[in-house]
Write an enzyme that holds these catalytic residues in place. Structure first.
Site: not given
Length: 267
Positions: A35, A40, A65, A98
């Site tokens: 994931d 990120y 996401k 997200h």
């Protein structure tokens, strides 16, 4: 893979070489669900670790996401294609929104329609949401129709059990994915979890993960420690008693960790 693997490896807060090494360790240990997210800033490292692993694509389940700044028509699909380029994949298995956009900059119907378009174009096999409240989940289902949303990914751990959100997802037959399942390490310090862990000969982290898996959730722990990563896989083999599950249920104290200023008004 036709469904979301119950136990995945999360990459939140993992950057650069640390992200690459952690994902490599997770894949070597036996994780097959990874994931990540645009926000990120590690999709390239995740992609490189996947490519270097030599594991066949059909054996892997990859989630990413879309970030809120990409929710408009001009950016959404291009951002997904950019994610795929970084991940070195033709498509992801699961694409999530997200966060719900509380700013009003883009209407929910717009970004949900674009999410569905990404699926229709073959950029992802499944779609879902993250951090949606019950009212927002109802709205999303009304926009896309029943059966389209595969999961709502929300914070779930023994100290934040999110029962109202769980019940709403079950009403819609949508799976819950629990992030931060170890409460950033706080599960290791809890006497109840430590006692149950001692009974089973495992770590409190393994107990916290087994508690989620036993309720039918997907859970995505994160670690940079290869021994901890390997240990987390133990959760798949654990069965907690009714008494142990009840004891963990009593640990709920509404302790939310992920609560940025743009978060929705939580249930």
């Amino acid at each position: 893979m036709s469904s979301i693997p119950n136990l995945g490896f999360g990459t939140f807060r993992l950057k650069g070489d640390a992200a690459y090494e952690a994902v490599s360790s997770a894949l070597k240990a036996g994780f097959r669900h990874i994931d990540t997210a645009q926000a990120y800033d590690n999709e390239a490292e995740v992609g490189r670790a996947i490519a270097d692993s030599g594991i066949a694509r059909e054996e892997l389940f990859v989630t990413t996401k879309v970030w809120m700044s990409n929710y408009d028509d001009a950016h959404f699909l291009d951002s997904v294609r950019d994610s795929l380029k970084k991940l070195q994949l033709d498509a992801v298995d699961l694409l999530l929104l997200h966060w719900p956009d509380e700013s009003g900059r883009v209407e929910m119907a717009t970004y949900l329609t674009l999410l569905k378009e990404a699926k229709d174009q073959g950029l992802t096999r499944m779609i879902g949401v993250s951090n949606f409240t019950n009212a927002q989940l109802d709205q999303a289902v009304s926009i896309l129709g029943a059966g389209e949303i595969a999961t709502n990914q929300v914070e779930i751990h023994p100290f934040l059990q999110n029962r109202k959100v769980i019940e709403k997802a079950r009403q819609h037959r949508i799976r819950l994915t629990g992030y931060m399942p170890l409460a950033v390490g706080k599960v290791m310090e809890d006497d109840t979890l430590r006692s149950i862990a001692e009974t089973h000969g495992v770590s409190p982290a393994d107990i916290a993960l087994a508690w989620q898996l036993q309720q039918g959730f997907v859970t995505i722990p994160s670690s940079t420690n290869p021994a901890h990563i390997e240990s987390n896989l133990n959760a798949r083999e654990l069965t907690l008693s009714d008494e142990e599950m009840a004891a963990i249920a009593k640990l709920d104290r509404g302790e939310r960790i992920a609560n940025p200023e743009f978060a929705p008004d939580w249930d």
